[in-house]
Design a protein around this motif. Sequence first.
Motif, PDB file in Angstrom:
ATOM      1  N   THR A 174     -10.975  -5.641   6.069  1.00 16.28           N
ATOM      2  CA  THR A 174     -11.745  -5.270   4.878  1.00 16.28           C
ATOM      3  C   THR A 174     -11.412  -6.184   3.713  1.00 16.28           C
ATOM      4  OG1 THR A 174     -11.892  -2.958   5.557  1.00 16.28           O
ATOM      5  CG2 THR A 174     -12.183  -3.417   3.228  1.00 16.28           C
ATOM      6  N   ASN A 175     -10.128  -6.494   3.507  1.00 21.77           N
ATOM      7  CA  ASN A 175      -9.740  -7.430   2.451  1.00 21.77           C
ATOM      8  C   ASN A 175     -10.484  -8.749   2.582  1.00 21.77           C
ATOM      9  OD1 ASN A 175      -6.207  -6.491   2.605  1.00 21.77           O
ATOM     10  ND2 ASN A 175      -7.841  -5.625   1.356  1.00 21.77           N
ATOM     11  N   THR A 230      -6.977  -3.958  11.096  1.00 21.94           N
ATOM     12  CA  THR A 230      -8.394  -3.783  10.853  1.00 21.94           C
ATOM     13  C   THR A 230      -8.608  -2.496  10.084  1.00 21.94           C
ATOM     14  OG1 THR A 230      -8.650  -2.639  12.955  1.00 21.94           O
ATOM     15  CG2 THR A 230      -9.017  -5.015  12.947  1.00 21.94           C
ATOM     16  N   ALA A 231      -9.802  -2.304   9.602  1.00 20.84           N
ATOM     17  CA  ALA A 231     -10.123  -1.094   8.850  1.00 20.84           C
ATOM     18  C   ALA A 231     -11.488  -0.608   9.268  1.00 20.84           C
ATOM     19  CB  ALA A 231     -10.093  -1.383   7.347  1.00 20.84           C
ATOM     20  N   GLY A 250      -3.789   3.071  -6.691  1.00 21.77           N
ATOM     21  CA  GLY A 250      -3.133   3.873  -5.671  1.00 21.77           C
ATOM     22  C   GLY A 250      -2.996   3.186  -4.341  1.00 21.77           C
ATOM     23  N   ASP A 251      -4.101   2.646  -3.826  1.00 17.93           N
ATOM     24  CA  ASP A 251      -4.036   2.044  -2.485  1.00 17.93           C
ATOM     25  C   ASP A 251      -4.179   0.530  -2.484  1.00 17.93           C
ATOM     26  OD1 ASP A 251      -6.741   1.574  -2.918  1.00 17.93           O
ATOM     27  OD2 ASP A 251      -7.433   3.027  -1.422  1.00 17.93           O
ATOM     28  N   GLY A 252      -4.397  -0.084  -3.639  1.00 20.52           N
ATOM     29  CA  GLY A 252      -4.479  -1.540  -3.722  1.00 20.52           C
ATOM     30  C   GLY A 252      -5.787  -2.134  -3.256  1.00 20.52           C
ATOM     31  N   SER A 253      -6.778  -1.292  -2.962  1.00 30.45           N
ATOM     32  CA  SER A 253      -8.057  -1.816  -2.469  1.00 30.45           C
ATOM     33  C   SER A 253      -8.807  -2.529  -3.588  1.00 30.45           C
ATOM     34  CB  SER A 253      -8.909  -0.669  -1.906  1.00 30.45           C
ATOM     35  OG  SER A 253      -9.194   0.279  -2.917  1.00 30.45           O
TER      36      SER A 253
END
Length: 495
Positions: free
Chosen positions: A304-305, A332-333, A424-427
Amino acid sequence: MAMEEATAGDRLDVVLFPWLAFGHMIPYLELAKRLAARGHTVTFLSTPRNITRLPPVPPHLSPRVRLVALPPATVEGLHEGAESTADVPPEKNELIKKAVDGLAAPFAAFLAGAAAGGRRPDWVVVDFCHNWAPAIAGEHGVPCATFQIVPASFIAFFGSRSANAAHPRTSPEDFTVLPEWCAPSFPPGITYRRHEAEWWFATSKPNASGVSDMDRMWEMMESTRFAIYRSDDEVEPAGAGVFALLSDLFHKPAIPAGILLQPELDSHHDDEPARPEVLQWLDKQPSKSVIYVALGSEAPLTATNLHELALGLELAGVRFLWAFRKPTGMSTASGTDAGEPLPDGFEDRTRGHGLVWTGWVPQVAVLAHDAVGAFLTHCGWGSTIEGLVFGLPLVMLPFVVDQGLIARTMAERRVGVEVARDDGDGSFGRDDVAAAVRRVMVEEGGKVFATNAERMKRVLGDQRRQDQYMEELEGYLIRYKDTNTPTVRNGISTR
């Protein structure tokens, strides 16, 4: 690298022993070259495969730089030939620490052999993880110093054992604010985000090696005579007085060695037939029009990144050169195709103005190229320094270790901007990437980042000042090889 050589009576025999990661080995090798240029003899210790992968030492220095391979340990869970963090996915880095611990006996044998041959070193200089090395060196009458290749502000944020005991940090949230000992002098924004703090908190827990990173660091700092840093006041948080703070925290000198970067372009890069294709592509682009994208090979990226980064570059609409590395063991995501690290059709849609390059990239030559106008980086310390040395404003996408602090420091110095992320999650999303890239590369306000980066280039390019840092370090090594640690009062060491 013209330097005055030490006189015969002051010539040193120094052993350098870095952590098994190329982000550490390369600065240690640069320190070896600087010491050799000043007339000293250096032995560089690592394992066989790492030794063969190091860049060559210049011929005029090679007689004074000896590369010695210690036999690697066998560690359950590591495949044969896994001798550095580059050989394993991030979750197996702790097994590399077990492999480092397995080098204790070969290291002791090396020192015993050196003593038996009448070649006892004057110093052993070790990395953060070799907490057992000072005791072994002491058995052979050799003093130890530690060389930290991270920013000095990172170690200050880490703090000493006594400082942490006085002001305990018991949850990840405790790492999102300045520690008590940094608060009086550090700019308030030089802290970690919530998603980064999880890594920090984990350093206080024992890993597969049986020892926590925090305990390794404390034991190392407590058992060496002084600490050397790949840094200087010009790249640390402004006004922090970080070296005096570190001297006070650990009760021993904190010595800046300078940035230890001698920009050396490939000697053949102007030879057109041998000129790398990425440079040939840059030759065809307008001046300052390209953003160079490089996140290293060990960043913990997800599919995703990579997709959002790619789509953000496409949305920004600027020219780009992406040194693309699919990280070892990339996770992977949901919502992505695990077999396709880049979005479907991305390279076709951007072919006219973008280049995704999966082969070797001569990064220094790329950063020095006139077509490159900015650098999108994970804020590894080495990459950040390289970008600044060439006066490039930064688009910053940090992930782990010191990278968050580096990004905040560079933002505070106004040489770049961070990609906005969920705390929170760095996304992050494509719009976040595009906004940061356009802010630096396209919008009128981006000129301030370019101006400040150019000023930083001039400061860091002052070779006389960089040589002075090495001269001061050399003085410590000569004066204190046969004496105890110099005392420190109010952050100032006795000399």
